[in-house]
Design a protein around this motif. Sequence first.
Motif, short mmCIF file in Angstrom:
data_model
loop_
_atom_site.label_atom_id
_atom_site.label_comp_id
_atom_site.label_asym_id
_atom_site.label_seq_id
_atom_site.Cartn_x
_atom_site.Cartn_y
_atom_site.Cartn_z
N VAL A 1 1.03 -1.21 0.25
CA VAL A 1 0.24 0.08 -0.13
C VAL A 1 0.98 1.47 0.00
O VAL A 1 0.38 2.08 -0.90
CB VAL A 1 -1.31 -0.12 1.08
CG1 VAL A 1 -1.79 1.19 1.70
CG2 VAL A 1 -2.04 -0.83 1.14
N ILE A 2 1.84 1.32 0.57
CA ILE A 2 2.34 2.36 1.49
C ILE A 2 3.39 3.04 -0.51
O ILE A 2 3.46 3.75 -1.01
CB ILE A 2 3.71 2.09 2.03
CG1 ILE A 2 2.36 2.37 3.56
CG2 ILE A 2 5.17 3.33 1.78
CD1 ILE A 2 3.65 2.13 4.63
N ILE B 1 4.30 5.49 -5.56
CA ILE B 1 4.31 6.24 -7.13
C ILE B 1 3.64 6.48 -7.04
O ILE B 1 3.22 7.19 -8.46
CB ILE B 1 4.16 4.28 -7.45
CG1 ILE B 1 5.20 3.60 -7.06
CG2 ILE B 1 4.13 4.36 -8.50
CD1 ILE B 1 5.49 1.94 -6.85
N ASN B 2 1.82 6.55 -7.31
CA ASN B 2 0.93 7.75 -7.42
C ASN B 2 1.01 8.96 -7.27
O ASN B 2 1.12 9.66 -7.81
CB ASN B 2 -0.07 7.41 -6.88
CG ASN B 2 -0.95 4.98 -7.55
OD1 ASN B 2 -0.53 5.01 -8.64
ND2 ASN B 2 -2.19 5.03 -6.88
N ASN C 1 4.92 14.41 -11.63
CA ASN C 1 5.59 14.30 -12.70
C ASN C 1 4.51 15.14 -13.79
O ASN C 1 4.54 15.46 -14.61
CB ASN C 1 6.15 12.94 -13.48
CG ASN C 1 7.02 12.10 -12.51
OD1 ASN C 1 7.47 12.97 -12.33
ND2 ASN C 1 7.01 11.53 -12.75
N GLU C 2 3.22 14.39 -13.62
CA GLU C 2 1.91 14.95 -14.33
C GLU C 2 1.96 16.02 -14.42
O GLU C 2 1.66 17.09 -15.40
CB GLU C 2 0.67 14.13 -14.19
CG GLU C 2 0.40 12.61 -15.02
CD GLU C 2 -0.77 11.69 -14.33
OE1 GLU C 2 -1.39 12.82 -14.12
OE2 GLU C 2 -0.39 10.95 -14.71
N ASN C 3 2.36 17.61 -12.78
CA ASN C 3 2.18 18.60 -12.47
C ASN C 3 2.73 19.48 -13.73
O ASN C 3 3.12 20.58 -13.71
CB ASN C 3 1.63 19.18 -11.20
CG ASN C 3 0.56 18.42 -10.95
OD1 ASN C 3 -0.15 17.97 -12.15
ND2 ASN C 3 0.49 17.61 -9.50
#
Length: 153
Positions: free
Chosen positions: A137-138, A143-144, A150-152
Amino acid sequence: MITALFSRQRIYALLLFLGAGILMARTIIMLFQGALEVLVWWVSALLILELLIDLACMLTSVRWFIANTKNEDRIPLRLGTSAAILHAVRVLIFVIGRAGPWTDFDVRPGKEALYWNWELVYFASVLSALGVIGVIVIWTLRINAKKKANENH
């Protein structure tokens, strides 16, 4: 003052320190119970390796707690991940060594496994599974978060 003491980074570092401390305490108890005389050499080596990883995780968690920055989380988290996975592997080896066709493959000939009962084995197995699930989970959340960052940019 209280906000600085209990920042998110410090809470994470403290929780990681406590988790590694619990694993380390159990490992030390096993050593005092004579695990090195009972277990085969490679299982004893895993036990010592886990002890060293737990100690390193605790020390780097203290450093992270003091620094109170996200930049210091990489090494303690990796050590914590290693400790949780290694502990789960050791529990799996113990379970396999108590049942099935490989009974006592993890102990020296003529020796008996350290004090145990099935309730303790179930308890250790559940906690190990929860530890591995926590690691998954961590790391998924991290990663998310990196993908979003990176998208921002």
